[in-house]
Design a protein around this motif. Sequence first.
Motif, PDB file in Angstrom:
ATOM      1  N   UNK A   1     -21.614  -4.042   3.823  1.00  0.00           N
ATOM      2  CA  UNK A   1     -21.219  -3.985   2.513  1.00  0.00           C
ATOM      3  C   UNK A   1     -19.883  -4.253   2.378  1.00  0.00           C
ATOM      4  N   UNK A   2     -19.390  -4.211   1.055  1.00  0.00           N
ATOM      5  CA  UNK A   2     -18.067  -4.358   0.710  1.00  0.00           C
ATOM      6  C   UNK A   2     -17.474  -2.878   0.328  1.00  0.00           C
ATOM      7  N   UNK A   3     -16.340  -2.534   0.901  1.00  0.00           N
ATOM      8  CA  UNK A   3     -16.024  -1.206   0.868  1.00  0.00           C
ATOM      9  C   UNK A   3     -14.413  -1.221   0.283  1.00  0.00           C
ATOM     10  N   UNK A   4     -14.292  -0.469  -0.802  1.00  0.00           N
ATOM     11  CA  UNK A   4     -12.750  -0.465  -1.369  1.00  0.00           C
ATOM     12  C   UNK A   4     -12.192   0.960  -1.149  1.00  0.00           C
ATOM     13  N   UNK A   5     -10.871   0.807  -0.490  1.00  0.00           N
ATOM     14  CA  UNK A   5     -10.340   2.239  -0.514  1.00  0.00           C
ATOM     15  C   UNK A   5      -8.715   2.186  -0.931  1.00  0.00           C
ATOM     16  N   UNK A   6      -8.063   3.280  -0.710  1.00  0.00           N
ATOM     17  CA  UNK A   6      -6.726   3.397  -0.858  1.00  0.00           C
ATOM     18  C   UNK A   6      -6.051   3.834   0.496  1.00  0.00           C
ATOM     19  N   UNK A   7      -5.324   3.048   1.285  1.00  0.00           N
ATOM     20  CA  UNK A   7      -4.753   3.487   2.599  1.00  0.00           C
ATOM     21  C   UNK A   7      -3.912   4.653   2.619  1.00  0.00           C
ATOM     22  N   UNK A   8      -4.014   5.458   3.267  1.00  0.00           N
ATOM     23  CA  UNK A   8      -3.240   6.782   3.683  1.00  0.00           C
ATOM     24  C   UNK A   8      -2.179   6.740   4.597  1.00  0.00           C
ATOM     25  N   UNK A   9      -2.826   6.226   5.910  1.00  0.00           N
ATOM     26  CA  UNK A   9      -2.050   6.139   6.908  1.00  0.00           C
ATOM     27  C   UNK A   9      -2.499   5.087   7.842  1.00  0.00           C
ATOM     28  N   UNK A  10      -1.573   4.436   8.515  1.00  0.00           N
ATOM     29  CA  UNK A  10      -1.896   3.262   9.660  1.00  0.00           C
ATOM     30  C   UNK A  10      -1.323   3.881  10.929  1.00  0.00           C
ATOM     31  N   UNK A  11      -1.979   3.300  12.105  1.00  0.00           N
ATOM     32  CA  UNK A  11      -1.587   3.623  13.625  1.00  0.00           C
ATOM     33  C   UNK A  11      -1.123   2.511  14.241  1.00  0.00           C
ATOM     34  N   UNK A  12       0.047   2.003  13.898  1.00  0.00           N
ATOM     35  CA  UNK A  12       0.545   0.485  14.406  1.00  0.00           C
ATOM     36  C   UNK A  12       0.368   0.911  16.125  1.00  0.00           C
ATOM     37  N   UNK A  13       0.220  -0.319  16.833  1.00  0.00           N
ATOM     38  CA  UNK A  13       0.122  -0.267  18.279  1.00  0.00           C
ATOM     39  C   UNK A  13       1.576  -0.110  18.560  1.00  0.00           C
ATOM     40  N   UNK A  14       2.631  -0.422  18.175  1.00  0.00           N
ATOM     41  CA  UNK A  14       4.010  -0.261  18.492  1.00  0.00           C
ATOM     42  C   UNK A  14       4.344   0.891  18.766  1.00  0.00           C
TER      43      UNK A  14
ATOM     44  N   UNK B   1     -11.669  -8.760   6.872  1.00  0.00           N
ATOM     45  CA  UNK B   1     -12.982  -9.465   7.283  1.00  0.00           C
ATOM     46  C   UNK B   1     -13.458  -9.119   8.440  1.00  0.00           C
ATOM     47  N   UNK B   2     -14.252  -8.216   8.690  1.00  0.00           N
ATOM     48  CA  UNK B   2     -14.943  -7.895   9.859  1.00  0.00           C
ATOM     49  C   UNK B   2     -15.790  -8.779  10.488  1.00  0.00           C
ATOM     50  N   UNK B   3     -16.202  -8.823  11.758  1.00  0.00           N
ATOM     51  CA  UNK B   3     -16.953  -9.737  12.437  1.00  0.00           C
ATOM     52  C   UNK B   3     -18.551  -9.842  11.785  1.00  0.00           C
ATOM     53  N   UNK B   4     -18.849  -8.683  11.371  1.00  0.00           N
ATOM     54  CA  UNK B   4     -20.128  -8.702  10.590  1.00  0.00           C
ATOM     55  C   UNK B   4     -20.202  -9.034   9.113  1.00  0.00           C
ATOM     56  N   UNK B   5     -19.012  -9.559   8.431  1.00  0.00           N
ATOM     57  CA  UNK B   5     -19.069  -9.777   7.231  1.00  0.00           C
ATOM     58  C   UNK B   5     -20.249 -10.735   6.595  1.00  0.00           C
ATOM     59  N   UNK B   6     -20.755 -10.425   5.636  1.00  0.00           N
ATOM     60  CA  UNK B   6     -21.866 -11.404   5.168  1.00  0.00           C
ATOM     61  C   UNK B   6     -21.546 -11.860   3.734  1.00  0.00           C
ATOM     62  N   UNK B   7     -20.576 -11.910   3.237  1.00  0.00           N
ATOM     63  CA  UNK B   7     -20.100 -12.440   1.863  1.00  0.00           C
ATOM     64  C   UNK B   7     -19.183 -13.273   1.814  1.00  0.00           C
ATOM     65  N   UNK B   8     -18.947 -14.233   0.853  1.00  0.00           N
ATOM     66  CA  UNK B   8     -17.954 -15.092   0.569  1.00  0.00           C
ATOM     67  C   UNK B   8     -16.650 -14.239  -0.024  1.00  0.00           C
ATOM     68  N   UNK B   9     -15.745 -14.044   0.858  1.00  0.00           N
ATOM     69  CA  UNK B   9     -14.634 -13.134   0.171  1.00  0.00           C
ATOM     70  C   UNK B   9     -13.316 -14.102   0.191  1.00  0.00           C
ATOM     71  N   UNK B  10     -13.366 -15.382   0.099  1.00  0.00           N
ATOM     72  CA  UNK B  10     -12.268 -16.088  -0.025  1.00  0.00           C
ATOM     73  C   UNK B  10     -11.330 -15.832  -1.167  1.00  0.00           C
ATOM     74  N   UNK B  11     -11.883 -15.455  -2.279  1.00  0.00           N
ATOM     75  CA  UNK B  11     -11.247 -15.181  -3.443  1.00  0.00           C
ATOM     76  C   UNK B  11     -10.842 -13.838  -3.907  1.00  0.00           C
ATOM     77  N   UNK B  12     -11.479 -13.021  -2.897  1.00  0.00           N
ATOM     78  CA  UNK B  12     -11.448 -11.697  -3.487  1.00  0.00           C
ATOM     79  C   UNK B  12     -10.245 -10.944  -3.810  1.00  0.00           C
ATOM     80  N   UNK B  13      -9.381 -10.844  -3.102  1.00  0.00           N
ATOM     81  CA  UNK B  13      -7.852 -10.450  -3.243  1.00  0.00           C
ATOM     82  C   UNK B  13      -7.600 -10.786  -4.589  1.00  0.00           C
TER      83      UNK B  13
END
Length: 338
Positions: A143-156, A101-113
């Motif tokens: 907008x609402x965007x749906x994707x499949x994660x390929x890679x993440x870049x953890x801070x650690x 949920x980004x700072x500019x989210x304009x939808x009620x996404x409480x039950x989205x998952x």
Amino acid sequence: MEGNKLLYVEILGNLPEMAEGEVKALLELSNPGFTILEKDYLFLALKANESAFSYLKRLGMAHEYGNLLFSGESLEELYLKAENLEWGNFIAGSFKVDRETMLNCRYNVENLERELGAIIVRQGFKVNLTSPDTLVRVYCGQKLWVGIRKQTFPAKSFEKRKADRRPFFKPIALPPRLARAMINLARAKKEVLDPFMGTGGILIEAGLLGLKVYGVDLRKDMVDGAKQNLEHYGIKNYVLKKGDATKLGKLFPDKEFEAIVTDPPYGTSATLGGKVREELYEKALESIYEVLDGHLSIAFPTSFEAEKVAERIGFEVLEKYYQRVHSSLDRYFYIMRN
């Protein structure tokens, strides 16, 4: 273009313009015909060939990237598209729906998952909330965007290479994420030279990307220390020299570099080889121009008229990004080409 797909990148929020520039630079290397379709806060929707993934995995100023499936301008539109999608083309094994949920989210996404997960389950897939094989990512912004994660870049993974974690360190050094972004902004494909290498932070990041690294420093203890650091991180393909950054032509008489990446010192004349700071910067730019055949990524304090000096020497200034470091230092990161 044939073979192009929708991709997404979630960039960091501390220097978003520079982070977006890093994405563009890597996409230029991998796929000159790419398009950034939309930017929604820190979410970039891209059209590019999947070959871009081999370069996007180099990102420094990003949280993650992946395949973008679809977007919607209402929850109803999102659910309808999800019901009509063949999820078997994208999900391998178990899955989990994860919402951002980004700072500019304009939808009620409480039950989205729960709602989206139920749609996918009806197609025969199993939920695994602890260790899913596939992570379905939903971003809520304009907008609402749906994707499949390929890679993440953890801070650690970056924090373990911070200055104070290296065998040889000085307290003043670029953060690893920023060093990596500078390398990517220089469009480096095979090599990098840092003529003010210090303890080798930029060279560490470049070496871990599989690039051959060259480094120069006035002080022998820095050359020895940078070597120790490179070896500590398993980097073997390097050339380090004790020398003057204003005389690179003499240090590398028969060599032209495709990318030069550096963060010159900001200190007093005592730490600048006896030169006044502005004089050092100008002479270093002249020296860099002599051995460069490609892009320069360099940082200067805002007080230095870098564009004016660089253009007089012959550089084309392509990009610049502002950063306020602390109360006594504001700087620009410049991307130049000769």
